[in-house]
Scaffold this motif. Structure first.
Motif, PDB file in Angstrom:
ATOM      1  N   PHE A  19     -86.743  24.484 129.124  1.00  0.00           N
ATOM      2  CA  PHE A  19     -87.312  23.719 127.850  1.00  0.00           C
ATOM      3  C   PHE A  19     -86.760  23.435 126.704  1.00  0.00           C
ATOM      4  CE2 PHE A  19     -90.703  26.096 130.257  1.00  0.00           C
ATOM      5  CZ  PHE A  19     -91.651  25.156 130.365  1.00  0.00           C
TER       6      PHE A  19
ATOM      7  N   HIS B  65     -91.998  29.471 139.145  1.00  0.00           N
ATOM      8  CA  HIS B  65     -91.466  28.333 139.932  1.00  0.00           C
ATOM      9  C   HIS B  65     -90.405  28.699 140.986  1.00  0.00           C
ATOM     10  CE1 HIS B  65     -93.251  25.096 137.254  1.00  0.00           C
ATOM     11  NE2 HIS B  65     -92.962  25.826 136.343  1.00  0.00           N
TER      12      HIS B  65
ATOM     13  N   GLU C 203     -86.468  26.007 135.548  1.00  0.00           N
ATOM     14  CA  GLU C 203     -87.172  25.408 134.594  1.00  0.00           C
ATOM     15  C   GLU C 203     -86.640  25.716 133.295  1.00  0.00           C
ATOM     16  OE1 GLU C 203     -91.870  24.657 133.639  1.00  0.00           O
ATOM     17  OE2 GLU C 203     -91.328  26.667 133.539  1.00  0.00           O
TER      18      GLU C 203
ATOM     19  N   HIS D 190     -97.197  31.571 135.462  1.00  0.00           N
ATOM     20  CA  HIS D 190     -96.760  30.801 136.716  1.00  0.00           C
ATOM     21  C   HIS D 190     -95.372  31.166 136.776  1.00  0.00           C
ATOM     22  CE1 HIS D 190     -95.923  27.824 133.763  1.00  0.00           C
ATOM     23  NE2 HIS D 190     -95.048  27.478 134.405  1.00  0.00           N
TER      24      HIS D 190
HETATM   25 FE   LIG Z   1     -93.595  25.660 134.339  1.00  0.00          FE
END
Ligand SMILES: [Fe+2]
Length: 342
Positions: free
Chosen positions: A84, A78, A82, A76
């Motif tokens: 993490f 965005h 993003e 996917h």
């Molecule tokens: Fe994501």
């Protein structure tokens, strides 16, 4: 919007509420068992049943995810940043239109910021005891753009996504909207608009605080009792005090990310910051003291706990453990926040 008390701004790890069907891909083969958390803000969750611990807009969103080993999160993209932070377990990230542009395996302490508009996926390749914190840019992080196989495949399992990314579950009796109100698959031309990222480029967007040297004598309180720490500038412009330190990743995210490593009894002495911040404990135990208007809070924090700190609140945080602790700091905005020592 209701004003939160300082106590309501502390979200302990045990307060995180999982959603097992947060996204349209969760019923596809090998995608089950993923648990998503919205800690601050709605993020990009597609299921209206997803619990959100703190709804108040912060300029960015904080979430979490865990995944059984052998299962994966679908490809996917965005519309915003993003990031993490790996808290537990080992995770393989892979990216590109078909997931073959590159891969990197990340371990606890690693931070990765995946470029906007790049298809990415991840899987747990270590223990089932795994967890990542995620940060998404902006108050409205937009819609998830799924690979075509997800949109096509989910329908077989009676899951559908509307154009504004609302999950429809016809198994649960929800009515299927007309086709023109549903999320469409991407054309070849649209797919070509998405970024291709080389393994070298992605590697430059990974940072591990415990493996890097960091900077000393950056903050104005470091020569004072209780202010000893090492600073890591990971993403963007952090504080006015840290302006001389260049971050590892510089492109604007709508937030900055930094971290401190502090020995026992040290951390930040009392100060104010003129932007909203979120602290995320990576390791160790910490005692935070907050004062804002007529409210005061003293609270112990442990690994994976988060706290939202209003702009201009007076805050102090100290490592109460018997070894070094790591604290991540998210600051709203793309410019350095003004830090004022008390
Ligand atoms: Fe994501």
């Amino acid at each position: 919007m209701q004003t939160l008390t300082l106590a309501q701004r502390v979200v302990k790890k045990d307060d995180y509420v999982p959603c097992a069907e947060a996204f349209v891909d969760t019923r596809l083969p090998n995608r089950d068992g993923k648990l998503n958390y919205c800690i601050i803000g709605p993020g990009v969750a597609e299921n209206s049943k997803q619990h959100i611990n703190i709804v108040e807009p912060h300029g960015f969103n904080v979430g979490g995810v865990s995944l059984p080993t052998g299962k994966y999160n679908s490809l996917h993209a965005h519309e915003t940043a993003e990031v993490f932070l790996i808290c537990r377990g080992d995770w393989r990230f892979f990216w590109g239109h078909d997931g073959s542009d590159g891969e990197v395996v990340l371990s606890p302490g690693d931070v990765i910021t995946v470029p906007v508009g790049c298809f990415r996926a991840f899987e747990s390749v270590g223990s089932d005891d795994n967890f990542m914190i995620s940060f998404l840019g902006e108050d409205d992080s937009g819609n998830v753009i799924w690979e075509n196989a997800v949109i096509e495949g989910a329908a077989e399992f009676r899951f559908y996504l509307t154009k504004d990314s609302k999950l429809i579950d016809t198994n649960a009796g929800q009515e299927l909207p007309p086709k023109d109100e549903l999320m469409q698959t991407l054309s070849e031309d649209q797919l070509l608009q998405f970024h291709r990222v080389s393994p070298l480029e992605m590697a430059a967007r990974v940072y591990n605080v415990s493996k890097m040297t960091g900077h000393n004598n950056v903050f104005g309180d470091e020569s004072i009792d209780g202010g000893e720490k090492t600073f890591h500038a990971i993403i963007g412009e952090n504080f006015t005090d840290t302006k001389q330190v260049k971050s590892h990743v510089l492109n604007p995210h709508s937030f900055a990310l930094g971290a401190i490593v502090a020995p026992p009894n040290n951390g930040f002495n009392a100060h104010q910051v003129d932007a909203v911040q979120v602290y995320v404990v990576e390791s160790g135990n910490w005692l935070i003291t907050l004062e804002h208007n007529d409210d005061r809070l003293v609270r112990e924090l442990g690994p994976e706990d988060t706290v939202s700190i209003p702009a201009n609140a007076i805050r102090q945080i100290k490592n109460t453990g018997d070894s070094d602790g790591i604290l991540h700091i998210v600051t709203a905005g793309n410019t350095a926040a003004q830090l004022t020592w008390i």
